[in-house]
Write an enzyme that holds these catalytic residues in place. Sequence first.
Site, PDB file in Angstrom:
ATOM      1  N   SER A 265       0.832  -1.203   0.000  1.00 43.61           N
ATOM      2  CA  SER A 265       0.000   0.000   0.000  1.00 43.61           C
ATOM      3  C   SER A 265       0.871   1.259   0.000  1.00 43.61           C
ATOM      4  O   SER A 265       1.768   1.393  -0.829  1.00 43.61           O
ATOM      5  CB  SER A 265      -0.944  -0.047   1.209  1.00 43.61           C
TER       6      SER A 265
ATOM      7  N   ASP B  92      -8.059  -4.802  -6.431  1.00 42.58           N
ATOM      8  CA  ASP B  92      -7.540  -3.899  -5.399  1.00 42.58           C
ATOM      9  C   ASP B  92      -7.670  -2.451  -5.873  1.00 42.58           C
ATOM     10  O   ASP B  92      -7.189  -2.090  -6.954  1.00 42.58           O
ATOM     11  CB  ASP B  92      -6.083  -4.251  -5.120  1.00 42.58           C
TER      12      ASP B  92
ATOM     13  N   HIS C 271      -7.787  -5.212  -1.143  1.00 44.92           N
ATOM     14  CA  HIS C 271      -6.494  -4.617  -0.781  1.00 44.92           C
ATOM     15  C   HIS C 271      -5.844  -5.314   0.405  1.00 44.92           C
ATOM     16  O   HIS C 271      -4.665  -5.097   0.667  1.00 44.92           O
ATOM     17  CB  HIS C 271      -6.708  -3.124  -0.469  1.00 44.92           C
TER      18      HIS C 271
END
Length: 522
Positions: A351, A415, A508
């Site tokens: 991320s 995602d 995610h």
Amino acid sequence: MAMARGTGIQGEDFRYLIVRPYKGGIWDVLKYSLRGDIECGSKFLESSDQGVVGGEAADHRWIILVSIVARRIIHFLGKPMELTGYGVDFFLNLLSQNGSLFGLFYNLLRGDIVIPKRGTETFISTIGHLDERMDLSQAKNLVGDLHNSTPGEGIKNVELDDRATMDLCMMASKLAYENAEVVRNVVVHHWKMHFVDFYDCWDDYQKKKSTQVFLLCDKPKDATLILISFRGTEPFDADDWSTDFDYSWYEIPILGKLHMGFLEALGVGNREDAASFHYHLQKRSTKHSYPEAAEVESSNEGPHSERSAGIDKKGIPPEMVEMSAYYMVREKLKTLFEEHKNAKYIVTGHSLGGALAILFPIVLVLHEETNLLQKLLGVYTFGQPRVGNKQLGRFMEAHINHPVPKYFRVVYCNDLVPRLPYDDKTFLYKHFGVCLYYNSCYIEQKMDEEPNKNYFGITHMIPEHLIAIWELIRSLTMGYIHGPEYKEGWFSIFLRVLGLSMPGIAAHCSVNYVNSVRLGKS
């Protein structure tokens, strides 16, 4: 509108655009979005010159509108998110440390309830509870080979685009969400590797320590591999999510445009003083010292004084060396390479941590840190947002992906985060590097860009929700099909249920990336 101009790294002008979502009224935003009213736009846009607001920014004003609305909503929910996160963390640890909900009631009746303590090696993050796996899988053999190798030869065992290397990087990216004591315990006792340090770094714009990174080696002496792992977007941290949706950028003439929020998280600038980016992102040969930059006296001990011992601080503001993620990691790397002459290093993150992982070598290139760049083995990111424009990609491809690829972006299915900030024919944010895309069946494909690169769209809406339903059903059977280590707990399944309304958020989660790496097939 505040404006400033300066001289870039080779005498050229630098440019920037700062979106300030909390300035100006809703009518100013609407007038600018609908009519391109520059006077209204100047109330919440700050730039290096008038042409940016009236030109490039005006061309993307609808995206700026989305960015402002999203960041205002996130800001409004900031305190509730923080309190919710605090409560969720405590509740999950309360359950786990007492065995279960039944165990909690049983201990309560006995008067022997275990109260979780933050910052200890038993206090696990929300991310850690979503996926409780701590041990390495394919990487176990890699670590064993590194331990048994002779100095200078072990690096031959580390292959990029290899399952073992990916497993180590993904698990390190997931581990970065934990506190320092948990990280130390897992690295030393579970992975049998050498824990170097954990840094809690300062974001000068947010005015808090919001960037975390840790370092490890394969062994304490004559190490072959050094791994740097940046923490990613924390699920209940409004500032992290706001950064992901930020449109602000800073442009360096020979390099391209860079995401300003990610630069701030790395500790190389502050939008409240736009000239700070100019200082920190110059070539080393042209850099001028801050007026207050000087050698730190050896008696001036701070929280990282032992870690920073021996660092050459000339030309670097002392407070940046002691607090900035970029400078702390860079100088620690130099110290480690004095101890481990034959070592090379990998940078990784999930991320937001992935964005910082690729920005780190980008700034090394700007600073002409040739020795450190020669020691770079690779960069692995997972669910990483975009960090800059196409020009940046071309520049960095020549520096870190030539003659062989060193930068790999792993993307799982739908995602949302790798599709941020928005990208279209005229928009500036573009990915680069090798994309290893995994679909919902964990089939890997190498490509330049993940499918459905902007996520949002009516044509993709139905397939995204159908895949989310499939992922929920699959989560109930993973333990039976692939073994107990793949069994998802109630919390992970609960998040998948919530994710049916917004599939990109559930996709995610790190559990999808760990499964992709371990179960993936070409």
